[in-house]
Design a protein around this motif. Structure first.
Motif, PDB file in Angstrom:
ATOM      1  N   VAL A   6      21.150  69.295  47.853  1.00  0.00           N
ATOM      2  CA  VAL A   6      21.286  68.138  48.860  1.00  0.00           C
ATOM      3  C   VAL A   6      20.420  66.916  48.858  1.00  0.00           C
ATOM      4  CG1 VAL A   6      22.173  67.533  51.204  1.00  0.00           C
ATOM      5  CG2 VAL A   6      22.359  70.039  50.272  1.00  0.00           C
ATOM      6  N   GLY A   7      21.011  65.804  48.480  1.00  0.00           N
ATOM      7  CA  GLY A   7      19.532  64.732  47.637  1.00  0.00           C
ATOM      8  C   GLY A   7      19.859  64.357  46.997  1.00  0.00           C
ATOM      9  N   ARG A  10      16.277  59.000  44.529  1.00  0.00           N
ATOM     10  CA  ARG A  10      15.432  58.911  43.246  1.00  0.00           C
ATOM     11  C   ARG A  10      14.229  60.525  42.392  1.00  0.00           C
ATOM     12  NH1 ARG A  10      10.789  55.237  45.176  1.00  0.00           N
ATOM     13  NH2 ARG A  10      10.688  57.057  46.348  1.00  0.00           N
ATOM     14  N   ILE A  11      14.526  61.144  43.800  1.00  0.00           N
ATOM     15  CA  ILE A  11      13.704  62.221  43.271  1.00  0.00           C
ATOM     16  C   ILE A  11      14.399  63.533  43.299  1.00  0.00           C
ATOM     17  CG2 ILE A  11      12.939  63.176  45.219  1.00  0.00           C
ATOM     18  CD1 ILE A  11       9.847  63.404  43.715  1.00  0.00           C
ATOM     19  N   ASP A  32      25.487  64.870  47.630  1.00  0.00           N
ATOM     20  CA  ASP A  32      24.789  63.662  48.076  1.00  0.00           C
ATOM     21  C   ASP A  32      25.789  63.058  49.260  1.00  0.00           C
ATOM     22  OD1 ASP A  32      22.087  62.256  47.241  1.00  0.00           O
ATOM     23  OD2 ASP A  32      23.981  60.655  48.241  1.00  0.00           O
ATOM     24  N   ALA A  33      25.131  62.101  51.122  1.00  0.00           N
ATOM     25  CA  ALA A  33      25.985  61.886  51.639  1.00  0.00           C
ATOM     26  C   ALA A  33      26.709  60.118  51.196  1.00  0.00           C
ATOM     27  CB  ALA A  33      24.902  60.871  52.455  1.00  0.00           C
ATOM     28  N   ASP A  34      26.789  60.093  49.736  1.00  0.00           N
ATOM     29  CA  ASP A  34      26.833  59.239  49.048  1.00  0.00           C
ATOM     30  C   ASP A  34      27.880  60.068  47.897  1.00  0.00           C
ATOM     31  OD1 ASP A  34      27.627  57.740  47.163  1.00  0.00           O
ATOM     32  OD2 ASP A  34      25.666  55.897  46.727  1.00  0.00           O
ATOM     33  N   PRO A  53      26.756  69.244  51.986  1.00  0.00           N
ATOM     34  CA  PRO A  53      25.486  69.910  51.902  1.00  0.00           C
ATOM     35  C   PRO A  53      26.138  71.720  52.088  1.00  0.00           C
ATOM     36  CG  PRO A  53      25.097  68.128  53.490  1.00  0.00           C
ATOM     37  CD  PRO A  53      26.654  68.317  53.336  1.00  0.00           C
ATOM     38  N   ALA A  67      17.386  64.891  49.894  1.00  0.00           N
ATOM     39  CA  ALA A  67      17.652  64.082  50.879  1.00  0.00           C
ATOM     40  C   ALA A  67      16.751  62.861  51.673  1.00  0.00           C
ATOM     41  CB  ALA A  67      18.736  64.411  51.811  1.00  0.00           C
ATOM     42  N   THR A  69      14.360  61.471  54.665  1.00  0.00           N
ATOM     43  CA  THR A  69      13.351  62.368  55.409  1.00  0.00           C
ATOM     44  C   THR A  69      14.431  62.728  56.521  1.00  0.00           C
ATOM     45  OG1 THR A  69      11.073  61.091  54.630  1.00  0.00           O
ATOM     46  CG2 THR A  69      10.857  61.967  56.440  1.00  0.00           C
ATOM     47  N   GLY A 116       7.574  70.366  49.366  1.00  0.00           N
ATOM     48  CA  GLY A 116       6.894  69.362  47.936  1.00  0.00           C
ATOM     49  C   GLY A 116       5.703  68.788  47.629  1.00  0.00           C
ATOM     50  N   HIS A 154      12.942  51.131  47.576  1.00  0.00           N
ATOM     51  CA  HIS A 154      14.493  49.830  47.936  1.00  0.00           C
ATOM     52  C   HIS A 154      14.906  49.892  49.356  1.00  0.00           C
ATOM     53  CE1 HIS A 154      16.395  53.880  49.058  1.00  0.00           C
ATOM     54  NE2 HIS A 154      16.213  54.330  47.799  1.00  0.00           N
ATOM     55  N   HIS A 171       0.928  63.145  50.876  1.00  0.00           N
ATOM     56  CA  HIS A 171       0.458  64.104  49.817  1.00  0.00           C
ATOM     57  C   HIS A 171      -1.211  63.532  50.167  1.00  0.00           C
ATOM     58  CE1 HIS A 171       3.618  64.059  47.764  1.00  0.00           C
ATOM     59  NE2 HIS A 171       3.771  63.359  47.627  1.00  0.00           N
ATOM     60  N   TYR A 281       5.396  67.821  39.119  1.00  0.00           N
ATOM     61  CA  TYR A 281       7.171  68.569  40.244  1.00  0.00           C
ATOM     62  C   TYR A 281       8.172  69.575  38.661  1.00  0.00           C
ATOM     63  CZ  TYR A 281       6.558  63.536  41.596  1.00  0.00           C
ATOM     64  OH  TYR A 281       6.252  63.214  42.450  1.00  0.00           O
TER      65      TYR A 281
END
Ligand SMILES: NC(=O)c1ccc[n+]([C@@H]2O[C@H](COP(=O)([O-])OP(=O)(O)OC[C@H]3O[C@@H](n4cnc5c(N)ncnc54)[C@H](O)[C@@H]3O)[C@@H](O)[C@H]2O)c1
Length: 332
Positions: A6-7, A10-11, A32-34, A53, A67, A69, A116, A154, A171, A281
């Motif tokens: 879900v989401g 970028r990452i 994704d919401a988009d 989701p 997704a 935060t 993460g 962005h 982090h 990662y």
């Protein structure tokens, strides 16, 4: 293993590729919401796009949440209700109450979780932790941590990010605890708005600094930026009575020595998080596959993430109110 996503911004899209390429993974479903974005990422990766989701949580063995935060807590609680092992990007939620609600939900459901904090898988931080544990540095007295983005995210990212302390410096707070084995006792944080209007409009800053005191009196300083023109700069110095270690000081360091004749570091600086931390990662996703299969304990639980979130919350409050804040005040 079948994994729901879900989401896939970028990452999330980058994580999805790593998951797809893991030898134990047989299917990946992305939401994704988009929906246009989900479809595009699915087509690029050759995986399945699903509408919601809930669809991504159906007919899978584990889920990854990357997704925005502000959506994490609700999605984590839904994953727990579905009884699925869940990897979620940091931070767990935008606020302490949401993080605690997630902790209660995953503990009640008994699902495995991993948050993460990929720096725990980075070779430099691992070496620093081992040196502290082995006593190579003597007694640790001071630390300095830097997280500086080369370019800001962005504009639509900023209002849902939770602000620079919860979004970026979480982090640093996590790795500070992990490397030293100590807890933060007090924080004094400040910040400045020198960049795009969206930071101030979101109650956020784009330049940051903080002084932290650990529970054994060790001092730590912190700096951050959304506009570090030299490159993506993530470093940690650990200074003890017998030696000093620096994480992130290699050919790629986004630094130029002012000393005549010194050419180090001569490499190309990283510009963003994925190229800097790619091996970490990949290692964290490999660990999550093992966690989801019940083959190892989580390397970073929601309870761990709550502890670093307390520090981020204290830093945010400190910056807002212009005073030192104790972690006990936040915890209480
Ligand atoms: N560990 C790291 O180094 C690291 C680096 C970057 C981002 N992150 C974290 O990853 C998360 C995503 O960051 P990003 O940079 O990819 O952001 P992004 O804005 O590029 O992507 C977020 C995606 O989530 C989608 N989304 C938002 N709300 C949703 C919802 N309710 N349901 C489904 N999809 C939803 C958006 O449409 C978007 O595609 C953030 O929590 C961020 O803190 C971690």
């Amino acid at each position: 293993m079948r994994v729901g996503f879900v989401g896939v911004g970028r990452i999330g899209a980058a994580h999805a590729q790593v998951v797809r390429d893991h030898p134990a993974v047989t299917a990946v479903r992305v939401a994704d919401a988009d929906p246009v974005r989900a479809g595009k990422v699915a087509a690029e990766l050759g995986v399945e796009a699903v509408a919601t989701p809930a669809d991504a949580f159906t007919d899978v063995d584990a889920v990854v949440i990357a997704a925005a935060t502000s959506a994490h807590a609700e999605l984590m609680i839904a994953a727990a209700a579905a009884g699925l092992p869940v990897f979620c990007e940091k931070p767990v939620a935008s606020h302490v109450a949401g993080t605690r609600a997630v902790l209660a939900a995953v503990e009640a459901a008994g699902v495995a979780t991993q948050i993460g904090f990929q720096r725990r898988f980075d070779a430099g931080y691992v070496a620093a932790r081992e040196a502290v544990r082995a006593g190579t540095l003597g007694e640790v007295r001071r630390l300095h941590l830097i997280t500086a983005d080369a370019e800001p995210p962005h504009p639509s990212y900023v209002p849902t990010s939770g602000g620079i302390y919860r979004d970026c410096h979480i982090h640093d707070f996590d790795i500070l605890r992990w490397v030293t084995g100590r807890e933060v006792a007090t924080v004094y944080a400040t910040g400045a708005n020198r960049g795009a209007e969206v930071f101030a409009a979101s109650g956020d800053v784009d330049e940051s600094a903080a002084v932290l005191t650990l529970d054994d009196g060790t001092l730590a300083t912190l700096q951050g930026s959304r506009y570090n023109g030299a490159g993506y700069d993530v470093r940690m110095e650990v200074a003890g009575t017998a030696g000093t270690y620096v994480v992130g000081l290699d050919e790629h360091a986004a630094l130029t020595s002012a000393e005549p004749g010194v050419t180090f570091p001569g490499g190309t600086p990283f510009r963003e998080f994925w190229s800097r931390f790619r091996p970490a990662y990949e290692a964290e996703i490999a660990a999550f596959v093992d966690v989801a299969r019940g083959e190892r304990d989580s390397p970073c639980t929601v309870a761990d993430a709550l502890e670093s979130f307390y520090v981020a919350e204290a830093a945010t409050l400190s910056r807002n109110e212009g005073r030192m804040v104790t972690i006990e005040e936040i915890r209480a």
